[in-house]
Design an enzyme around this catalytic site. Structure first.
Site, mmCIF file in Angstrom:
data_model
loop_
_atom_site.group_PDB
_atom_site.id
_atom_site.type_symbol
_atom_site.label_atom_id
_atom_site.label_comp_id
_atom_site.label_asym_id
_atom_site.label_seq_id
_atom_site.Cartn_x
_atom_site.Cartn_y
_atom_site.Cartn_z
ATOM 1 N N THR A 153 6.614 24.722 107.492
ATOM 2 C CA THR A 153 6.183 25.886 107.434
ATOM 3 C C THR A 153 7.275 26.706 108.297
ATOM 4 O OG1 THR A 153 5.343 25.609 109.821
ATOM 5 C CG2 THR A 153 3.946 24.946 108.537
ATOM 6 N N LYS A 213 13.439 27.049 111.011
ATOM 7 C CA LYS A 213 14.385 26.860 111.447
ATOM 8 C C LYS A 213 13.470 26.561 113.278
ATOM 9 C CE LYS A 213 15.599 30.623 109.021
ATOM 10 N NZ LYS A 213 15.288 29.726 107.601
ATOM 11 N N GLU A 260 18.288 18.968 107.579
ATOM 12 C CA GLU A 260 19.360 19.272 106.615
ATOM 13 C C GLU A 260 18.662 21.180 105.578
ATOM 14 O OE1 GLU A 260 22.252 20.079 105.088
ATOM 15 O OE2 GLU A 260 23.005 17.863 104.994
ATOM 16 N N ALA A 317 19.568 25.959 102.415
ATOM 17 C CA ALA A 317 18.411 25.261 101.906
ATOM 18 C C ALA A 317 18.486 23.775 101.317
ATOM 19 C CB ALA A 317 17.808 26.249 101.168
ATOM 20 N N LEU A 349 21.843 22.660 100.078
ATOM 21 C CA LEU A 349 22.859 22.441 100.194
ATOM 22 C C LEU A 349 23.627 21.712 101.716
ATOM 23 C CD1 LEU A 349 25.003 26.103 99.515
ATOM 24 C CD2 LEU A 349 23.916 24.140 97.643
ATOM 25 N N GLU A 361 12.370 39.060 101.713
ATOM 26 C CA GLU A 361 10.982 39.082 102.115
ATOM 27 C C GLU A 361 9.758 40.050 102.278
ATOM 28 O OE1 GLU A 361 10.273 36.338 103.965
ATOM 29 O OE2 GLU A 361 12.472 35.700 103.956
ATOM 30 N N ASP A 399 17.786 36.154 110.819
ATOM 31 C CA ASP A 399 16.741 34.084 109.954
ATOM 32 C C ASP A 399 18.441 33.865 110.322
ATOM 33 O OD1 ASP A 399 15.790 32.791 108.043
ATOM 34 O OD2 ASP A 399 17.552 33.551 106.954
ATOM 35 N N LYS A 448 20.635 30.445 111.989
ATOM 36 C CA LYS A 448 21.037 29.526 110.874
ATOM 37 C C LYS A 448 22.327 29.232 111.777
ATOM 38 C CE LYS A 448 18.835 30.006 106.591
ATOM 39 N NZ LYS A 448 19.051 31.067 105.598
ATOM 40 N N GLY A 507 15.479 29.681 97.492
ATOM 41 C CA GLY A 507 14.762 29.166 96.449
ATOM 42 C C GLY A 507 14.044 28.446 96.748
#
Ligand code: ADP
Ligand code: ASP
Ligand code: MG
Length: 914
Positions: free
Chosen positions: A647, A671, A698, A703, A705, A759, A770, A774, A891
């Site tokens: 989620t 996150k 990770e 995603a 990577l 989105e 977002d 990160k 994705g």
């Protein structure tokens, strides 16, 4: 001394008050003789009720044995030929569970080509339990002992009818009915007294073996073989000890065997009763529960047989109890010591006392399966023979557990250097007759800790408190602590002694399964490492160590939260890969729970992932995260549990700490935890570092990577991070890669929205939050204590549009603000540069930013296409040229793939072979 039928005892108070002897018919070979069972003693006088009670203390079988003179003369010429010509077999209760099985057993006996055979047989399955139950009912003055006795009669009568006919059936039936009548009378006496002594009970419970042995002998005779049955009470003499055990008197038993042989048998097949024996005073007794293995071992020693074969219902000794560890393996061979340790520590396939008698004469024991004659079984012998077979060299052979224990911890500074403390502790324990199963004392002598059966701990505690009252009051002892609900887990293997690192591996496997160890003991023989764990952890612990040493599967119990786009894709990926993981990588992923916000689906054995969507609809129950957690963790059979949070909810992220604390691993692309309040993040990381519980995330950045793992690799190998700079948003990457002067910015946004790259409300991407999350995650991972709120973020949502009520309104008004970005783009272009929306962690200045920046056209960021992410790590080692990770960073497929690889990483950390 009057001689009466036992059936009369209870009926006649006069007789009950006096001494009497009962004639019990016994069949020796085909001869019907009689044994005398004597109750009571003639000298003392006492009241009737006292007498009934005291007479119940000691039924004595005078029987044929005492009718024999016990010198060594051989009366009728049959001398006992000891030695290799004898094979001894023992058949457990399940082997003779019904008439068909008894026929199978007879087949095995007949087909054994040894020239002489002694067969020890248990009571039919469950019969001994039924016999104990009779006593229990009678002494509780429960009339139903009569109907329970009828059931015992019926079971044997029906079996005999199916097996025997003619004279054999008649004589067995006569014996059976007679025994039952006597038992009825005895139970009546017990009923009146409200009490049964041990020797009385032993006499009653041993009947199962008397019947099974006679039936088996008759069936073997039917094949034409000369076969005699032996009432082992006539031969085996054992001395009761204080600890509810008996010790064989070999010399006396040997004498009696010679005598028995001289009188009874020239036949080369003898079927003897397991379990029962006599005391030196000829009182019937038993070798205690499961004692038939021990009987067989004593017989093997008395006959000096070439082998003892113990037939049971499993293919041999497994590396762990097969009922608890489904992938336990059969051990080809065990040394005597290993077998002893396995059985002592709970592998009930073999009675612990079976080893010593046969070891003395180097008689090998083979454990075999009556239901699978093709299985070679397990050989227990002096040396470990390396037949090139697998696992012979394993330092750890097997594992066993004992449940229902309590730990007693006697602690105090006054114990150190004071001689006699241990002796005082254990003599107090001995006085209450408790059995100490293991002892562990720290070398500081500060505490002595030992395990006793739970049912004995109360008495032990009282005895110790009274024995050490003064020491406790004076402070020399600080406490006598009782820790209930414990189990023992033992690892056994002769080669542990010469193999370093075995205990490290053992403890490591327990730590990884998050199992807390209460006490440890390793004998100096080093055949065994024993740990005490909480009872509820025991099976998990057993499975964890077993799979660690036997490289069987690493099994993970998984709870998936949020089966939406990403969670659903993950479930499908697991479904498609599960078989390969199981077969090739020995990883068994079991999704035992899936929960959405309204419904959850639970399945102890694992949800069928080919139908999870339907099942969720059809069988889903109301979602409840606490119940879900308990379910995933409460699974005692799978050593490791993991929650996979798919989620984006802060509410779910707030559970991580509790999950990790409870030993549940966490894997997530969410996150919220790592970019949420700093103190909460630090608390989680701190807990994670201190425990063996893992937390992998990770997929929170880029995603699938390898970004977090790359960063960790750099840090762990001692590199120093200077700067991390990157395009972390697939959406913003797409927007600026396509904002090349042919269309306005708002057109590009509309196009992206149309294609599903944004989105539902594009402001969620354009606001930069977002990306800021990160950046916060990477900054924290690099050791900076940054908070999301303190991060300057350049939002691409024009201020006046922040308050728009809907995405549609926002999209409609966005073209009004195109000009500003257009201008910036043109200026950049004029300078040979492009615009890129980036996040930066500046580890030197200890800050982070999220902003729109310009890059030269030959910069790697300028060459990006589609929705790719790109991240550049500038470090002490990668100073001139940064280390660059680039690829699709958004994705469902790649994000789910990132989560999946974290799950597999977890499995490897937990011991799956890499
Ligand atoms: P029997 O009646 O033949 O004496 P038991 O029930 O006493 O049989 O012993 C056999 C049982 O022991 C098996 O059915 C098995 O479930 C259990 N067992 C426990 N630990 C082990 C082990 N390590 N290897 C084999 N069997 C085991
Ligand atoms: N029949 C006895 C018991 O069940 C002995 C044995 O089977 O080993 O305890
Ligand atoms: Mg047994």
């Amino acid at each position: 001394m009057p001689v009466v039928s036992l059936a009369k005892i209870a009926a006649s108070p006069a007789l009950a008050a006096g001494d009497f002897t009962v004639r019990v018919p016994c069949i020796y070979g085909k001869r019907l003789v009689s044994s005398r069972v004597s109750f009571g003693h003639s000298r003392r006088r006492s009241s009737v009720s006292q007498r009934v009670r005291s007479e119940l203390q000691s039924p004595r079988v005078l029987g044929s044995v005492t009718d024999l003179s016990l010198d060594n003369s051989v009366e009728n010429g049959h001398h006992l030929p000891k030695g290799d010509s004898w094979a001894v077999h023992k058949f457990g209760g399940t082997c003779v569970g019904n008439s068909e099985r008894i026929k199978d057993v007879a087949g095995v006996v007949i087909n054994d080509e040894s020239s002489r055979k002694l067969v020890v047989v248990s009571a039919m399955a469950k019969v001994t339990d039924m016999m104990y139950d009779l006593i229990h009912r009678a002494q509780s003055r429960d009339d139903s002992y009569l109907s329970a006795l009828d059931a015992v009669l019926e079971k044997h009568r029906a079996t005999a009818l199916e097996l025997l006919d003619g004279d054999e059936l008649a004589s067995f039936s006569a014996r059976l009915h007679n025994d039952i009548n006597n038992l009825k009378a005895m139970l009546r006496a017990i009923y009146i007294a409200g009490h049964a002594t041990e020797s009385f009970s032993d006499f009653v419970v041993g009947h199962g073996e008397l019947w099974s042995a006679q039936m088996l002998a008759a069936v073997v005779r039917k094949s034409g073989l000369d076969c005699t049955w032996m009432d082992a009470r006539d031969v085996l003499v054992v001395v009761p000890t204080s600890s509810n055990q008996v010790d064989p008197d070999f010399a006396e038993s040997e004498k009696r065997l010679e005598k028995w042989f001289s009188l009874n048998s020239s036949s080369k097949v003898i079927i003897a009763t397991g379990f029962i024996a006599s005391t030196p005073q000829n009182i019937p007794t038993t070798l205690k529960r499961d004692g038939s293995d021990f009987s067989a071992a004593i017989m093997g020693a008395l006959f000096r047989s070439h082998q003892l074969t113990i037939w049971t219902d499993v293919d041999g000794v497994y590396s762990a109890d097969p009922r608890k560890v489904s992938d336990a393996v059969i051990l080809k061979s065990l040394s005597y010591q290993e077998a002893w340790e396995m059985s002592y520590f709970g592998a009930n396939v073999l009675h612990p006392r079976t080893i010593i008698p046969v070891m003395k004469y180097d008689i090998p024991i083979v454990i075999r399966n009556i239901f699978n004659l093709s299985a070679p079984g397990t050989m227990i012998c002096r040396q470990i023979e390396d037949e090139g077979g697998y696992k012979l060299d394993a330092p750890v052979k097997g594992f066993a557990t004992i449940d229902n224990l309590a730990l007693v911890n006697v602690e105090g500074t006054g114990m150190a250097g004071v001689p006699g403390t241990a002796s005082a502790i254990f003599s107090a324990v001995k006085e209450v007759g408790a059995n100490v199963i293991m002892i562990s004392q720290a070398s500081s002598e500060h505490s002595v800790c030992f395990a006793v059966p739970e049912k004995e701990v109360k008495a032990v505690s009282e005895a110790l408190n009274s024995r050490f009252r003064q020491a406790l009051a004076g402070g020399r002892l600080s406490q006598i602590e009782i820790i209930p609900n414990c189990s023992i887990l033992a690892a056994v293997g002769q080669k542990m002694a010469s193999t370093p690192g075995v205990s490290a591996t053992f403890f490591n496997a327990l730590a990884k399964a998050n199992i807390n160890i209460r006490a440890i003991a390793q004998g100096c023989s080093e055949f065994n490492i024993t740990v005490v764990v909480k009872r509820e952890d025991c099976i998990r612990a057993l499975r964890a160590v077993h799979s660690r040493f036997y490289l069987s599967r690493t099994t993970l119990a998984m709870g998936i939260i949020g089966p939406g786009l990403i969670g659903g894709t993950l479930l499908d990926q697991i479904r498609d890969q599960a078989a390969v993981l199981k077969e090739e990588f020995k990883i068994d992923l079991r999704v035992i729970g899936i929960t959405g916000s309204s419904k959850m689906l639970l399945s102890e054995s694992g949800i069928d992932l080919s139908r999870w969507r339907e099942l969720m609809k059809e069988e889903g129950e109301s979602a409840n995260i606490e119940k879900f957690t308990q379910y995933v963790k409460g699974n005692h059979f799978i050593p490791n549990s993991v929650m996979v949070d798919c989620t984006a909810e802060a509410g779910i992220a707030s559970c991580y700490y509790d999950w990790l604390l409870r030993g549940i691993h966490v894997v997530t692309p969410n996150k919220k935890a790592n970019s949420g309040p700093l103190d909460q993040y630090l608390k989680i990381r701190d807990l994670q570092r201190k425990s063996y519980t893992h937390y992998f995330y990770e997929a929170t950045v880029g995603a699938g990577l390898p970004i977090i793992s790359t960063l960790r690799g750099l840090l762990e190998t001692g590199d120093k991070i200077l700067r991390i700079e990157g395009i972390f948003s697939g959406t913003l990457s797409y927007l600026f890669n396509n904002f090349v002067g042919t269309r306005s910015f708002s057109d590009v946004v509309a196009e992206a929205k149309q294609a599903g790259f944004t989105e539902p409300d594009p402001r969620d991407d354009l606001s930069g939050t977002d990306v800021a999350r990160k950046v916060t995650i990477l900054a924290r991972e690099s050791g900076l204590k940054l908070d999301l709120d303190s991060l300057p973020v350049q939002s691409l949502v024009p201020k006046p549009l922040q308050a728009c009520a809907s995405a549609e309104e926002f999209m409609q008004k966005l073209p009004q603000f195109d000009e500003e970005l257009s201008k910036q783009r043109q200026e950049a272009e004029a300078a040979g540069e492009v615009l890129r929306y980036v996040g930066v962690v500046d580890a030197v200045a200890k800050k982070g930013t999220v902003e729109l920046k310009r890059y030269k056209k030959d910069h790697p960021f300028a060459q990006l296409s589609g929705a790719d992410n790109i991240i550049a790590f500038t470090t002490k080692r990668y100073k001139e040229q940064p280390l660059i990770v680039r690829g699709p960073g958004a994705g469902a497929q790649v994000t789910a793939g990132g989560i999946f690889s974290d799950i597999l990483r977890l499995a490897f950390y937990l011991g799956a072979p890499s």
